[in-house]
Scaffold this motif. Structure first.
Motif, PDB file in Angstrom:
ATOM      1  N   CYS A   1      -3.223   0.457  -3.523  1.00 53.19           N
ATOM      2  CA  CYS A   1      -3.019  -0.898  -3.008  1.00 53.19           C
ATOM      3  C   CYS A   1      -2.820  -1.835  -4.183  1.00 53.19           C
ATOM      4  CB  CYS A   1      -4.229  -1.334  -2.184  1.00 53.19           C
ATOM      5  SG  CYS A   1      -4.098  -3.045  -1.593  1.00 53.19           S
ATOM      6  N   ALA A   2      -1.709  -2.560  -4.171  1.00 55.08           N
ATOM      7  CA  ALA A   2      -1.421  -3.550  -5.208  1.00 55.08           C
ATOM      8  C   ALA A   2      -1.209  -4.897  -4.525  1.00 55.08           C
ATOM      9  CB  ALA A   2      -0.191  -3.144  -6.005  1.00 55.08           C
ATOM     10  N   ARG A   3      -1.811  -5.929  -5.096  1.00 59.29           N
ATOM     11  CA  ARG A   3      -1.796  -7.257  -4.475  1.00 59.29           C
ATOM     12  C   ARG A   3      -1.395  -8.311  -5.493  1.00 59.29           C
ATOM     13  NH1 ARG A   3      -6.659 -10.967  -2.173  1.00 59.29           N
ATOM     14  NH2 ARG A   3      -7.028 -11.395  -4.341  1.00 59.29           N
ATOM     15  N   ILE A   4      -0.636  -9.301  -5.027  1.00 61.84           N
ATOM     16  CA  ILE A   4      -0.278 -10.459  -5.839  1.00 61.84           C
ATOM     17  C   ILE A   4      -0.799 -11.684  -5.100  1.00 61.84           C
ATOM     18  CG2 ILE A   4       1.589 -11.833  -6.802  1.00 61.84           C
ATOM     19  CD1 ILE A   4       3.297  -9.253  -6.722  1.00 61.84           C
ATOM     20  N   VAL A   5      -1.679 -12.429  -5.740  1.00 61.02           N
ATOM     21  CA  VAL A   5      -2.257 -13.627  -5.136  1.00 61.02           C
ATOM     22  C   VAL A   5      -1.252 -14.768  -5.245  1.00 61.02           C
ATOM     23  CG1 VAL A   5      -4.117 -15.327  -5.309  1.00 61.02           C
ATOM     24  CG2 VAL A   5      -4.607 -12.902  -5.624  1.00 61.02           C
ATOM     25  N   ASN A   6      -1.056 -15.486  -4.141  1.00 65.43           N
ATOM     26  CA  ASN A   6      -0.239 -16.698  -4.133  1.00 65.43           C
ATOM     27  C   ASN A   6      -1.167 -17.873  -4.430  1.00 65.43           C
ATOM     28  OD1 ASN A   6       2.221 -15.519  -3.429  1.00 65.43           O
ATOM     29  ND2 ASN A   6       1.778 -15.638  -1.258  1.00 65.43           N
ATOM     30  N   SER A   7      -1.185 -18.300  -5.664  1.00 66.79           N
ATOM     31  CA  SER A   7      -2.110 -19.366  -6.046  1.00 66.79           C
ATOM     32  C   SER A   7      -1.568 -20.761  -5.733  1.00 66.79           C
ATOM     33  CB  SER A   7      -2.434 -19.263  -7.536  1.00 66.79           C
ATOM     34  OG  SER A   7      -1.248 -19.351  -8.304  1.00 66.79           O
ATOM     35  N   ASP A   8      -0.261 -20.879  -5.514  1.00 68.07           N
ATOM     36  CA  ASP A   8       0.359 -22.185  -5.281  1.00 68.07           C
ATOM     37  C   ASP A   8       1.094 -22.164  -3.939  1.00 68.07           C
ATOM     38  OD1 ASP A   8       1.298 -24.757  -5.621  1.00 68.07           O
ATOM     39  OD2 ASP A   8       2.863 -24.223  -7.036  1.00 68.07           O
ATOM     40  N   GLN A   9       0.368 -21.775  -2.887  1.00 69.08           N
ATOM     41  CA  GLN A   9       1.001 -21.680  -1.570  1.00 69.08           C
ATOM     42  C   GLN A   9       0.551 -22.828  -0.688  1.00 69.08           C
ATOM     43  OE1 GLN A   9      -1.289 -21.023   0.999  1.00 69.08           O
ATOM     44  NE2 GLN A   9      -2.967 -20.361  -0.253  1.00 69.08           N
ATOM     45  N   HIS A  10       1.510 -23.411   0.007  1.00 71.57           N
ATOM     46  CA  HIS A  10       1.249 -24.519   0.917  1.00 71.57           C
ATOM     47  C   HIS A  10       2.180 -24.368   2.116  1.00 71.57           C
ATOM     48  CE1 HIS A  10      -0.908 -26.331  -2.423  1.00 71.57           C
ATOM     49  NE2 HIS A  10       0.149 -26.087  -3.163  1.00 71.57           N
TER      50      HIS A  10
ATOM     51  N   GLN B   1      -5.754  -2.701  -6.539  1.00 75.43           N
ATOM     52  CA  GLN B   1      -7.043  -2.745  -5.862  1.00 75.43           C
ATOM     53  C   GLN B   1      -7.680  -1.367  -5.681  1.00 75.43           C
ATOM     54  OE1 GLN B   1      -8.193  -6.055  -4.336  1.00 75.43           O
ATOM     55  NE2 GLN B   1      -6.831  -6.498  -6.033  1.00 75.43           N
ATOM     56  N   SER B   2      -6.845  -0.349  -5.499  1.00 76.66           N
ATOM     57  CA  SER B   2      -7.388   0.986  -5.256  1.00 76.66           C
ATOM     58  C   SER B   2      -6.329   2.039  -5.529  1.00 76.66           C
ATOM     59  CB  SER B   2      -7.870   1.115  -3.801  1.00 76.66           C
ATOM     60  OG  SER B   2      -6.772   0.983  -2.916  1.00 76.66           O
ATOM     61  N   GLY B   3      -6.755   3.289  -5.654  1.00 81.28           N
ATOM     62  CA  GLY B   3      -5.834   4.403  -5.833  1.00 81.28           C
ATOM     63  C   GLY B   3      -5.371   4.625  -7.259  1.00 81.28           C
ATOM     64  N   PHE B   4      -6.030   3.983  -8.224  1.00 77.72           N
ATOM     65  CA  PHE B   4      -5.608   4.030  -9.616  1.00 77.72           C
ATOM     66  C   PHE B   4      -6.845   3.984 -10.507  1.00 77.72           C
ATOM     67  CE2 PHE B   4      -4.097   1.606 -13.409  1.00 77.72           C
ATOM     68  CZ  PHE B   4      -3.119   2.485 -13.847  1.00 77.72           C
ATOM     69  N   PHE B   5      -6.897   4.876 -11.516  1.00 76.60           N
ATOM     70  CA  PHE B   5      -8.041   4.906 -12.423  1.00 76.60           C
ATOM     71  C   PHE B   5      -7.601   5.452 -13.770  1.00 76.60           C
ATOM     72  CE2 PHE B   5     -11.967   6.942 -14.075  1.00 76.60           C
ATOM     73  CZ  PHE B   5     -12.771   5.817 -14.143  1.00 76.60           C
ATOM     74  N   ASN B   6      -7.934   4.741 -14.824  1.00 81.13           N
ATOM     75  CA  ASN B   6      -7.626   5.172 -16.201  1.00 81.13           C
ATOM     76  C   ASN B   6      -6.156   5.532 -16.410  1.00 81.13           C
ATOM     77  OD1 ASN B   6     -10.211   4.743 -17.148  1.00 81.13           O
ATOM     78  ND2 ASN B   6     -10.862   6.853 -16.834  1.00 81.13           N
ATOM     79  N   GLY B   7      -5.252   4.749 -15.818  1.00 80.53           N
ATOM     80  CA  GLY B   7      -3.826   4.949 -16.041  1.00 80.53           C
ATOM     81  C   GLY B   7      -3.142   5.941 -15.120  1.00 80.53           C
TER      82      GLY B   7
ATOM     83  N   VAL C   1       0.875  -1.162   0.000  1.00 77.18           N
ATOM     84  CA  VAL C   1       0.000   0.000   0.000  1.00 77.18           C
ATOM     85  C   VAL C   1       0.920   1.222   0.000  1.00 77.18           C
ATOM     86  CG1 VAL C   1      -1.766   1.317   1.236  1.00 77.18           C
ATOM     87  CG2 VAL C   1      -1.835  -1.191   1.258  1.00 77.18           C
ATOM     88  N   LEU C   2       0.746   2.079  -0.996  1.00 71.48           N
ATOM     89  CA  LEU C   2       1.512   3.323  -1.091  1.00 71.48           C
ATOM     90  C   LEU C   2       0.583   4.467  -0.751  1.00 71.48           C
ATOM     91  CD1 LEU C   2       3.385   2.636  -4.444  1.00 71.48           C
ATOM     92  CD2 LEU C   2       4.323   2.499  -2.128  1.00 71.48           C
ATOM     93  N   ASP C   3       0.949   5.231   0.263  1.00 65.69           N
ATOM     94  CA  ASP C   3       0.125   6.352   0.716  1.00 65.69           C
ATOM     95  C   ASP C   3       0.920   7.633   0.526  1.00 65.69           C
ATOM     96  OD1 ASP C   3      -1.933   7.807   1.838  1.00 65.69           O
ATOM     97  OD2 ASP C   3      -1.366   7.337   3.904  1.00 65.69           O
TER      98      ASP C   3
END
Length: 116
Positions: free
Chosen positions: A81-90, A67-73, A25-27
């Motif tokens: 807020c930028a998120r990276i999903v861990n799809s292969d986490q165990h 996720q937020s704080g960004f619109f039309n470039g 999250v960059l504020d």
């Protein structure tokens, strides 16, 4: 140990490799700052797993979801807020490392901060 850095522009990082996601999250970013999503994707591809014998075998797309704080470039002026999903986490994959420090990770700092 805090995961928040900065004074005028603050950066909060969250997540761990065995969790559901990691992100930032960059504020304090001004509104109207151009951001190139294709350039971000190019940089993320440089660190993708499975590119050599030393990297993890996990298959992750490392796709950044803003996720937020960004619109039309452009930034909007609200926290980005930028998120990276861990799809292969165990979590069990890390059980042999529970009491070992790993180079390049925050293990030592976490060990000191949380007393083990």
């Amino acid at each position: 140990m805090s995961g928040i850095f900065g004074m005028n522009i603050k950066m909060a990082i969250y997540g761990e490799s065995h969790g559901k996601s990691i992100g930032v999250v960059l504020d304090g970013l001004p509104p109207g700052l151009a951001m190139d999503e294709a350039a971000i994707a190019t940089e993320m591809a440089r660190r993708a797993p499975g590119q050599n014998a030393l990297s993890t075998a996990r298959k992750e797309s490392d796709t950044v979801e803003i996720q937020s704080g960004f619109f039309n470039g452009f930034t909007t002026g609200t926290p980005l807020c930028a998120r990276i999903v861990n799809s292969d986490q165990h979590s069990k994959d890390y059980s042999i490392l529970a009491d070992k420090m790993r180079p390049g990770h925050a293990d030592y700092a976490g060990h000191v901060r949380y007393q083990g």
